[in-house]
Scaffold this motif. Structure first.
Motif, mmCIF file in Angstrom:
data_model
loop_
_atom_site.group_PDB
_atom_site.id
_atom_site.type_symbol
_atom_site.label_atom_id
_atom_site.label_comp_id
_atom_site.label_asym_id
_atom_site.label_seq_id
_atom_site.Cartn_x
_atom_site.Cartn_y
_atom_site.Cartn_z
ATOM 1 N N VAL A 1 -17.739 -20.821 -52.752
ATOM 2 C CA VAL A 1 -19.186 -20.961 -52.654
ATOM 3 C C VAL A 1 -19.506 -22.121 -51.712
ATOM 4 C CG1 VAL A 1 -21.344 -21.314 -53.932
ATOM 5 C CG2 VAL A 1 -19.447 -20.055 -54.988
ATOM 6 N N MET A 2 -20.474 -21.908 -50.843
ATOM 7 C CA MET A 2 -20.772 -22.873 -49.790
ATOM 8 C C MET A 2 -21.104 -24.273 -50.307
ATOM 9 S SD MET A 2 -23.029 -20.892 -46.921
ATOM 10 C CE MET A 2 -22.623 -19.252 -46.340
ATOM 11 N N ASP A 3 -21.950 -24.346 -51.320
ATOM 12 C CA ASP A 3 -22.432 -25.665 -51.737
ATOM 13 C C ASP A 3 -21.392 -26.496 -52.489
ATOM 14 O OD1 ASP A 3 -22.392 -24.427 -54.192
ATOM 15 O OD2 ASP A 3 -24.544 -24.601 -54.575
ATOM 16 N N SER A 4 -20.239 -25.893 -52.793
ATOM 17 C CA SER A 4 -19.187 -26.639 -53.490
ATOM 18 C C SER A 4 -17.874 -26.667 -52.707
ATOM 19 C CB SER A 4 -18.951 -26.037 -54.882
ATOM 20 O OG SER A 4 -18.547 -24.689 -54.789
ATOM 21 N N THR A 5 -17.926 -26.215 -51.458
ATOM 22 C CA THR A 5 -16.724 -26.186 -50.618
ATOM 23 C C THR A 5 -16.952 -27.063 -49.394
ATOM 24 O OG1 THR A 5 -16.288 -23.897 -51.307
ATOM 25 C CG2 THR A 5 -15.089 -24.723 -49.386
ATOM 26 N N THR A 6 -16.131 -28.095 -49.227
ATOM 27 C CA THR A 6 -16.301 -29.001 -48.091
ATOM 28 C C THR A 6 -15.557 -28.473 -46.859
ATOM 29 O OG1 THR A 6 -14.346 -30.350 -48.611
ATOM 30 C CG2 THR A 6 -16.440 -30.962 -49.672
ATOM 31 N N ILE A 7 -15.964 -28.982 -45.709
ATOM 32 C CA ILE A 7 -15.339 -28.582 -44.455
ATOM 33 C C ILE A 7 -13.845 -28.933 -44.461
ATOM 34 C CG2 ILE A 7 -15.389 -28.859 -41.946
ATOM 35 C CD1 ILE A 7 -17.895 -27.495 -43.117
ATOM 36 N N ALA A 8 -13.523 -30.151 -44.920
ATOM 37 C CA ALA A 8 -12.135 -30.625 -44.905
ATOM 38 C C ALA A 8 -11.229 -29.798 -45.810
ATOM 39 C CB ALA A 8 -12.089 -32.088 -45.319
ATOM 40 N N GLU A 9 -11.788 -29.143 -46.846
ATOM 41 C CA GLU A 9 -10.984 -28.317 -47.745
ATOM 42 C C GLU A 9 -10.486 -27.051 -47.068
ATOM 43 O OE1 GLU A 9 -12.395 -28.711 -52.280
ATOM 44 O OE2 GLU A 9 -14.040 -28.184 -50.923
ATOM 45 N N VAL A 10 -11.163 -26.615 -46.044
ATOM 46 C CA VAL A 10 -10.851 -25.327 -45.421
ATOM 47 C C VAL A 10 -10.192 -25.480 -44.053
ATOM 48 C CG1 VAL A 10 -11.880 -23.205 -44.482
ATOM 49 C CG2 VAL A 10 -12.670 -24.129 -46.681
ATOM 50 N N ILE A 11 -10.746 -26.357 -43.212
ATOM 51 C CA ILE A 11 -10.253 -26.475 -41.836
ATOM 52 C C ILE A 11 -8.923 -27.218 -41.825
ATOM 53 C CG2 ILE A 11 -10.758 -27.334 -39.525
ATOM 54 C CD1 ILE A 11 -12.483 -24.965 -40.516
#
Length: 206
Positions: free
Chosen positions: A77-87
């Protein structure tokens, strides 16, 4: 760390946009910035998708999790997922779907670290150039093709009515069981048979 993302169309170079965002900020903030810069309708659904090195879509990062069992859902979910967690080195490209009905999306590619200025308030649009695509397949005022004009409805109704009328003969042809009537509808119009001189004579015969 601050990230730079280049946003472009998958099959065209007519549009390019670059947005910088901090690693601890969320995909909701990135989505909101894209909507703001492109002046899109924020009430429409959208999702980011991770893309592997083969160009295949992977895990979804959605505005909200629509699955019935959120505990077993694979959707982020967008509002609980940070950029650094994915990239990461294994995921430097995303797809941002902004029109699900027509599968319209942008490529969102990691373009390196962003050195923020002291005046920057992230996320920030670094630049935006080219023709911004319409958000949906139908622009304002375009005909969706679901409604007919009054003239079309009138014509179809009259054709159907005429076909129905031709099947029923309300005239005074010989052999018509309804006979020659005054009101034109074959109901006798309240008259009795002309073979009888009076209504009393007719009743006596009954």
């Amino acid at each position: 760390m601050n990230y730079r993302f280049e946003i472009s169309l998958p099959d065209s170079s007519e549009f390019r946009c670059e947005i910088a965002i901090a690693g601890e900020q969320t995909f909701q903030q990135l989505h909101d910035k894209i909507v703001e810069v492109l002046e899109y309708d924020a009430s429409q659904m959208a999702s980011f998708y991770m893309v592997d090195k083969m160009g295949n879509r992977g895990k979804e990062i959605a505005l909200m999790d629509m699955s019935e069992d959120e505990e077993e859902s694979d959707t982020l979910v967008m509002d609980s997922t940070t950029i650094a967690e994915v990239i990461s080195p294994s995921c430097i490209e995303l797809e941002y779907v902004y029109d699900f009905f027509n599968n319209k999306y942008f490529k969102v590619e990691y373009a390196g670290e962003y050195i923020a200025d002291s005046a920057d308030i992230l996320p920030v649009c670094v630049y935006c150039d080219g023709n911004i695509p319409e958000q949906s397949g139908f622009g304002p005022g375009e005909d969706w093709g679901f409604e007919k004009s009054d003239e079309e409805y009138d014509d179809s109704f009259m054709e159907e009515f005429n076909d129905y009328s031709d099947e029923r003969d309300f005239g005074d042809d010989e052999g018509d069981d309804y006979g020659d009537d005054e009101d034109g509808y074959g109901r006798g119009g309240g008259r009795y048979d002309d073979r009888y001189e009076s209504i009393d004579d007719y009743l006596d015969k009954l």
